[in-house]
Design a protein around this motif. Structure first.
Motif, short mmCIF file in Angstrom:
data_model
loop_
_atom_site.label_atom_id
_atom_site.label_comp_id
_atom_site.label_asym_id
_atom_site.label_seq_id
_atom_site.Cartn_x
_atom_site.Cartn_y
_atom_site.Cartn_z
N SER A 257 38.85 58.47 27.78
CA SER A 257 39.27 58.01 29.10
C SER A 257 40.76 58.21 29.31
O SER A 257 41.53 58.36 28.35
N GLN A 274 36.75 58.21 33.30
CA GLN A 274 35.91 57.88 32.15
C GLN A 274 35.02 59.07 31.81
O GLN A 274 34.54 59.78 32.70
N THR A 283 40.45 50.60 40.61
CA THR A 283 40.47 49.31 39.90
C THR A 283 39.44 48.34 40.50
O THR A 283 38.94 47.46 39.80
N LEU A 286 36.23 48.62 38.44
CA LEU A 286 36.22 48.38 37.00
C LEU A 286 35.60 47.03 36.67
O LEU A 286 35.67 46.08 37.46
N THR A 290 37.30 45.61 31.35
CA THR A 290 38.11 46.83 31.37
C THR A 290 39.44 46.58 32.07
O THR A 290 40.51 46.97 31.58
N LEU A 291 39.40 45.89 33.21
CA LEU A 291 40.63 45.61 33.94
C LEU A 291 41.54 44.69 33.13
O LEU A 291 42.75 44.89 33.06
#
Length: 385
Positions: A257, A274, A283, A286, A290-291
């Protein structure tokens, strides 16, 4: 680097003095006092900002935050031979916070206010005593600045103690009102150092989190405590920080990624490529985990490291596979900042405990009191009122 942290009379912490290292881990079961210890460090930082009274008020006031158990816990109480009960107090009711670093130490003593029939603020605690000293332990001989009641004295260049303030209000700290580059440069230096401490415990990742929407971008060396300016902080690392470490941290957590910046009319937003996807994800798309990992990455790789960085339960919403990369990221941050991590995630605790030079403490409750077994308590003296 802070080498000693001292807390007395705060919530479940009756009396705790801990030696700290460049990387310190605080763990323990739910209800063991981890949050109390974290909040106590934040209260110390609030002193330097001049906001400790307000911070205590938001916690319910001094009466709500004071240690609720007996002044002394006897050996017989601990063995269950006699019931836990109060006795006639020997000392004044107080909440005390302090630390010592490699050159200076500071401590503050907050107590019950003096009733004032003309004021509506009789619930506010009063600052009863403060001290700044040279070295690890406070003594009369090494005190640089001291506050007793409304009076503040500082050590002059000639070695005399000179009064600089005689009528300091009980809600004001000498940290904010007596720090002066000429008469009290050491007090000014430690105040500015404390103001640079950073805390991360509420990096928002919900669907309405500011980090999920484009934000106006300006150079941002330090990520905000909410994570709102993550895109600008990310790009700041790219331009004046360590972009290689940034890429490595993302690859470590999400193999294959990459993250890039999108700019539209001055509005910054992160986009994540990704492996296997035909377009980058915004964002807003996500997952929470992940964020949050991206937010922690940007916070920990800041181009302007803080003297102290405190993380409270950074594992929140992270998948277990991200905890080893997070431990490596924290370890790297500890090369440039002193880091305190408060966590109860077993995998993260295990990964951090494998790092060299870490101090690791497991908090426990004994008769309602937060304790740490098996440590050699550093020497510590509180300022007298």
């Amino acid at each position: 680097m802070i080498i000693t942290l001292a807390i007395s009379g705060y919530r479940s912490i009756r009396d705790l003095v801990l030696p700290l290292e460049q990387l310190t881990l605080i763990t323990g079961a739910n209800g063991s006092g981890k949050s109390s210890l974290y909040r106590a460090i934040r209260l110390l930082a609030d002193v330097a900002q001049g906001s400790v009274i307000g911070a205590l008020a938001r916690e319910g006031g001094l009466q709500s935050t004071l240690w609720a158990g007996p002044e002394l816990v006897s050996r017989a109480m601990k063995k269950g031979q006699v019931p836990v009960q109060g006795t006639v107090r020997r000392d004044r009711i107080s909440l005390k916070l302090g630390f010592a670093d490699e050159d200076y130490g500071y401590a503050i003593d907050l107590g019950l206010p003096q009733p004032d029939g003309t004021s509506m603020f009789n619930s506010d605690p009063g600052i009863k005593a403060e001290a700044l000293w040279v070295g690890e332990t406070l003594r009369r001989a090494n005190e640089i600045a001291g506050r007793r009641g409304p009076g503040v004295q500082v050590l002059s260049e000639k070695g005399n103690r000179a009064s600089v303030i005689s009528n300091l209000a009980s809600f004001d700290s000498m940290m904010t009102h007596a720090a002066d580059p000429k008469t009290a440069p050491e007090l000014l230096a430690i105040r500015e150092r404390m103001r640079q401490w950073r805390f991360y415990d509420h990096l928002r990742t919900d669907q309405d989190a500011p980090a999920r929407t484009p934000q106006l971008g300006t150079r941002t060396p330090t990520l905000a405590s909410t994570g709102a300016d993550v895109a600008a902080a990310f790009q700041t690392i790219r331009e004046i920080g360590n972009p290689e470490a940034l890429d490595e941290a993302i690859e470590d957590a999400f193999p294959g990624s990459a993250v890039e910046l999108s700019v539209n009319d001055g509005m910054f937003e992160l986009m994540m490529h990704q492996k296997g996807l035909l377009r980058p994800l915004r964002t807003a798309e996500l997952s929470d985990g992940t964020l949050r990992y991206l937010l922690l990455t940007v916070a920990l790789l800041t181009p302007r490291p803080a003297p102290l960085l405190v993380l409270n339960e950074p594992e929140t919403s992270l998948h277990p596979s991200l905890l080893d990369p997070l431990a490596r990221l924290i370890s790297k941050a500890a090369e440039t900042s002193q880091v305190i991590v408060v966590s109860h995630a077993g995998k993260l605790v295990d990964a951090l405990n494998r790092q060299a030079g870490i101090a690791s403490y497991e908090l426990k409750k004994e008769l309602g009191e937060t304790i740490v077994d098996g440590i050699e308590k550093p020497a510590w003296n509180w300022p007298s009122r």
